[in-house]
Write a protein that holds these residues in place. Structure first.
Motif, PDB file in Angstrom:
ATOM      1  N   GLY A 206       0.815  -1.210   0.000  1.00 20.29           N
ATOM      2  CA  GLY A 206       0.000   0.000   0.000  1.00 20.29           C
ATOM      3  C   GLY A 206       0.846   1.256   0.000  1.00 20.29           C
ATOM      4  N   GLY A 207       1.951   1.242   0.737  1.00 17.52           N
ATOM      5  CA  GLY A 207       2.839   2.391   0.781  1.00 17.52           C
ATOM      6  C   GLY A 207       3.496   2.645  -0.563  1.00 17.52           C
ATOM      7  N   ALA A 208       3.901   1.560  -1.253  1.00 12.63           N
ATOM      8  CA  ALA A 208       4.518   1.714  -2.567  1.00 12.63           C
ATOM      9  C   ALA A 208       3.510   2.254  -3.578  1.00 12.63           C
ATOM     10  CB  ALA A 208       5.075   0.370  -3.042  1.00 12.63           C
ATOM     11  N   ILE A 209       2.273   1.771  -3.507  1.00 18.92           N
ATOM     12  CA  ILE A 209       1.222   2.259  -4.404  1.00 18.92           C
ATOM     13  C   ILE A 209       0.935   3.731  -4.116  1.00 18.92           C
ATOM     14  CG2 ILE A 209      -1.226   2.055  -4.995  1.00 18.92           C
ATOM     15  CD1 ILE A 209      -0.951  -0.975  -4.505  1.00 18.92           C
ATOM     16  N   ALA A 210       0.872   4.079  -2.832  1.00 14.44           N
ATOM     17  CA  ALA A 210       0.629   5.480  -2.461  1.00 14.44           C
ATOM     18  C   ALA A 210       1.743   6.374  -2.996  1.00 14.44           C
ATOM     19  CB  ALA A 210       0.530   5.611  -0.946  1.00 14.44           C
TER      20      ALA A 210
END
Length: 274
Positions: free
Chosen positions: A160-164
């Motif tokens: 999720g952090g990488a996508i964000a």
């Protein structure tokens, strides 16, 4: 929609995921540059606000998406937890410092007399594109490294952090694309050439993204250093390039508000998705 995006990336090879994410950020730059076909010109106040927004996203991403995870990943290493973040951040900033001194370029809103890097006879339009290309290298690295760290199941690395991070970088690339194309148009280029060189300034992001992912996949212990390296490089760009570009006119307050807006949006994206 968030669930479908997450599911899509979960099934991808990490290198391909980094490529897809950074192609998205590149296309967002192209979308921003395409605004040159819709407007004759753009007020400097709007451009300064856009650049401020870009800086806010980059600063927020540097902490929430890069430094904080890097510190988290360092818990199980044989060095004090602060060492990887400190070393990586410093080396990343010094890397961009070196490139800034070597690569000939000209910042947006700066007169031709303030060219930087080695002396060259290149035209100011080429130097403007090189300045944004230099700006985009750490962005591509950051996204690629973030996806590469996830593939190794490193503690503190989250999909999720990488996508964000990819969404945030893509979001700020839209106004950045406009902020490149408009000055090129003012320097006499046709709309088509202004668009072309505006979007080409971000072609380096997929290249840097895949290279970053491949690098961290090969050496697991280097990942917190690599994330911090990208953060240091981005912060250097914000302080040396983005913020000074917003201070050349009388719209510094609008640029500051744009910065705050960009920071808030990136923070929301990272906290909600990561």
């Amino acid at each position: 929609m968030v669930e479908s995006i997450t599911a899509f990336f979960e099934g991808l090879d990490p290198l391909y995921a980094a490529l897809v994410a950074t192609v998205f950020t590149w296309l967002m730059t192209a979308a921003g540059a395409s605004m040159i076909f819709l407007v004759k010109d753009m007020k400097q106040s709007v451009l300064d606000t856009m650049l401020g927004f870009t800086g806010g996203v980059m600063v927020a991403a540097s902490f929430w998406s890069l430094l904080a995870p890097a510190i988290d990943m360092s818990k199980d290493l044989s060095v004090p937890q602060w060492v990887p973040a400190t070393v990586g951040f410093f080396v990343g900033a010094m890397f961009l410092y070196g490139m800034d001194k070597i690569l000939p370029h000209l910042h947006i809103n700066f007169p031709d007399t303030e060219k930087e890097g080695v002396k060259t006879s290149w035209e100011s339009t080429a130097l403007l594109v090189l300045a944004i290309t230099l700006h985009n290298i750490p962005e591509g690295l950051a996204v690629g490294i973030a996806f590469g760290a996830i593939a190794s199941d490193v503690q503190g690395a989250e999909l999720g952090g990488a996508i964000a991070l990819a969404l945030g970088i893509g979001l700020q690339n839209f106004p950045e694309g406009t902020a490149v194309a408009v000055p090129l148009r003012r320097k006499g280029l046709t709309r088509l050439k202004s668009f072309w060189w505006g979007q080409m300034s971000a072609i380096v992001e997929p290249i840097a993204g895949v290279a970053g992912a491949a690098f961290v996949l090969s050496i697991r212990s280097i990942q917190p250093y690599a994330l911090s390296f990208a953060a240091g490089a981005m912060i250097f760009v914000v302080i040396e390039e983005v913020i000074p570009e917003t201070q050349r006119d009388k719209y510094t307050d609008l640029a500051a508000l744009g910065f705050i807006g960009g920071f808030i949006i990136m923070m929301i994206l990272d906290v909600s998705l990561g």
